[in-house]
Design an enzyme around this catalytic site. Structure first.
Site, PDB file in Angstrom:
ATOM      1  CG  ASP A 267      -2.077  -1.014   1.000  1.00  0.00           C
ATOM      2  OD1 ASP A 267      -2.573  -1.123  -0.132  1.00  0.00           O
ATOM      3  OD2 ASP A 267      -2.436  -1.690   1.973  1.00  0.00           O
TER       4      ASP A 267
ATOM      5  CG  ASP B 151      -7.578  -4.755  -2.627  1.00  0.00           C
ATOM      6  OD1 ASP B 151      -7.906  -5.837  -3.131  1.00  0.00           O
ATOM      7  OD2 ASP B 151      -8.072  -4.341  -1.570  1.00  0.00           O
TER       8      ASP B 151
HETATM    9  N1  GLY Z   1      -7.349  -2.265   0.034  1.00  0.00           N
HETATM   10  C1  GLY Z   1      -8.275  -2.500   1.054  1.00  0.00           C
HETATM   11  C2  GLY Z   1      -9.682  -2.176   0.732  1.00  0.00           C
HETATM   12  O1  GLY Z   1     -10.054  -1.857  -0.369  1.00  0.00           O
HETATM   13  O2  GLY Z   1     -10.469  -2.268   1.638  1.00  0.00           O
END
Ligand code: GLY
Length: 390
Positions: A111, A170
Site C-alpha cells: 500500500d 487491490d
Molecule cells: N485495500 C483494502 C480495501 O479496499 O479495503
C-alpha cells in the site's frame, strides 16, 4: 396559465434528462460542499499527526501508524487545491503530505503505492516541488523489494492466515507509483515489475465473466496458485464490489502507461461486468458485494462507486466515440447519485467526511455504512475528471 406549466413539468420528468440540472452545476456545487465539509473537519482533527479515516459509532476514527489509507486525506486536499486554485488548500495539503515522508522507506506493505502516490504524487503533479521526487522514487524502490520473480508478483500482505504469498486484486492500484518511477528512470526495474504483476494478476485473479477473486495465494518457491479466496467479500466466488473497482481502475492505468491492448481489453471486460450486472441498483451505487444474498437489503459502497466512476471517466478517453459515450453516461449517472442528498453529506454531518454510505470491511463488521477517506478521494478525482469532459 397553470396547466401548461404542469404539462411542461410532466414532459420534463417523462423525458428524464431535461429535468436534471446541468452537470457543470452539479460538479461546481459538489466541490463547494466538499470544501465546506473539509473546512469544518480540519480544525477538529487531533494534532498528533493521525489522519481522518472514517466516522463510526458517532466517533471520528483516525489512522494508526501503519494504516493503508493515510495518503487519501492529503490527496483529497490536493484535489481541493486543484479544483479551487486556492492557496489555503495547497498549504493544508503540504502540511498533511509532509506527515508521510518516512513512508518512502515503507517496505512492509504494497500500500506504499497508495500512500505516496495520492499524497506526494499529486503534490508533485500540481506544484512541481522537486523535494517530492526523491520521496516518490524511494517509495517505488521500497515497493519493488516486495516483488518475487518466482511468483511474478508483488507481495501484497506479509504472510498471514496460513497464506505464504497473498496477492490481492487491490494491489493493481499500487502499480501507478511504479509506472511513474519507470517514466523517471526508464533503465530501472519498475516497468517490468509492474507489467509482470499485472500479467500474473490477469492470469490468476479473473473469472470468465470478468469478475475477480479478492486473494490469490501463491507458493513462493514455484509461483503455483495455492488458493483463491476472499478476505473482504461475502464468499470466495463472489464479486466484492470494491475489488471489481480496484481491478477496473488498475487496468485502465496499465493501459494508459503501456498501451498494451490486453490491458484495455481487461478494463473493458470489468467495466461490462459492473455496468451490466443485474444486481447493480438503478442509481448505480453498488451494494458492497454484488452477491450478498440479502440484496436489496444489503449496504451500499459509495467508495466502490467513486472508484468505478473515476476509472470509467479515464477509460472513455481510450475507446471509440460510441463506447466512450456509454462510459461517460454511466459515470455521469453515478456522479449525479453521489452528489445527491442520498449520499453527499451536509456540512457538519457524517463526521466531516464528504460521502456517506460506504462499506470498509463487511465480514469483520467494520466500517459498514460509514464514510471512508478513500471514497472522498476518488469522488473528488471523479469530479475533476468530469469537469474536464469535453
Ligand atoms: N485495500 C483494502 C480495501 O479496499 O479495503
Amino acid at each position: 396559465m397553470r396547466l401548461p406549466l404542469v404539462l411542461l413539468l410532466l414532459v420534463a420528468v417523462a423525458s428524464g434528462r431535461s429535468a436534471e440540472r446541468p452537470l457543470p452545476e452539479v460538479i461546481r456545487d459538489s466541490f463547494a460542499t466538499a470544501a465546506k465539509q473539509y473546512e469544518w473537519l480540519l480544525p477538529r482533527l487531533p494534532a498528533d499527526g493521525s489522519l481522518p479515516r472514517t466516522f463510526e459509532h458517532g466517533k471520528l476514527v483516525t489512522t494508526t501508524a501503519r494504516d493503508w489509507t493515510r495518503g487519501f486525506f492529503p490527496g483529497s486536499l490536493w484535489y481541493l487545491f486543484e479544483a479551487t486554485g486556492e492557496k489555503r488548500w495547497r498549504q493544508e495539503a503540504e502540511r498533511f503530505t509532509a506527515l508521510l515522508e518516512s513512508d518512502q522507506h515503507n517496505n512492509w506493505t504494497h500500500d506504499v503505492g497508495f500512500i505516496l502516490n495520492c499524497s506526494y504524487g499529486n503534490g508533485l503533479r500540481l506544484t512541481g516541488n522537486p523535494a517530492y521526487r526523491p520521496v516518490l522514487l524511494n517509495g517505488a524502490r521500497a515497493l519493488s523489494t516486495r516483488f518475487s520473480p518466482a511468483v511474478g508478483s508483488l507481495l501484497s500482505w506479509n504472510p498471514r492466515n496460513g497464506w505464504k504469498f497473498p496477492v490481492i486484486v487491490d494491489n493493481m492500484m499500487n502499480l501507478e507509483l511504479l509506472l511513474w518511477a519507470a517514466r523517471e528512470q526508464p533503465d530501472g526495474p519498475f516497468r517490468e515489475i509492474a507489467v509482470r504483476h499485472a500479467d500474473t494478476t490477469l492470469a490468476n485473479h479473473f473469472r470468465p465473466d470478468g469478475s475477480s477473486v479478492h486473494v490469490v495465494d501463491y507458493d513462493p518457491a514455484t509461483g503455483r496458485v495455492v488458493t483463491r479466496v476472499t478476505h473482504q467479500g461475502v464468499a470466495d466466488d463472489s464479486a466484492w464490489a470494491r475489488g471489481q473497482a480496484w481491478g477496473l481502475y488498475g487496468y485502465v492505468v496499465m493501459y494508459r502507461e503501456t498501451k498494451d491492448p490486453r490491458y484495455l481489453a481487461q478494463a473493458r471486460k470489468i467495466a461490462a461486468f459492473i455496468m451490466n450486472h443485474p444486481r447493480l441498483p438503478a442509481d448505480k451505487v453498488p451494494y458492497w458485494d454484488f452477491d450478498d444474498p440479502r440484496i436489496p437489503n444489503a449496504p451500499r459502497d459509495t467508495s466502490a462507486a467513486a472508484i468505478i466512476c473515476s476509472a470509467l471517466l479515464e477509460l472513455r478517453t481510450f475507446v471509440p466515440a460510441e463506447e466512450a459515450a456509454r462510459y461517460a453516461a454511466f459515470a455521469e449517472a453515478q456522479l449525479r447519485s453521489l452528489a445527491s442528498p442520498a449520499y453527499l453529506a451536509e456540512t457538519g454531518a457524517n463526521g466531516g467526511f464528504i460521502l456517506m454510505h460506504a462499506t470498509g470491511n463487511h465480514p469483520k463488521n467494520s466500517e459498514v455504512d460509514t464514510p471512508l477517506n478513500y471514497g472522498d478521494y476518488y469522488f473528488l478525482e471523479a469530479l475533476l475528471r468530469a469537469r474536464a469532459l469535453k
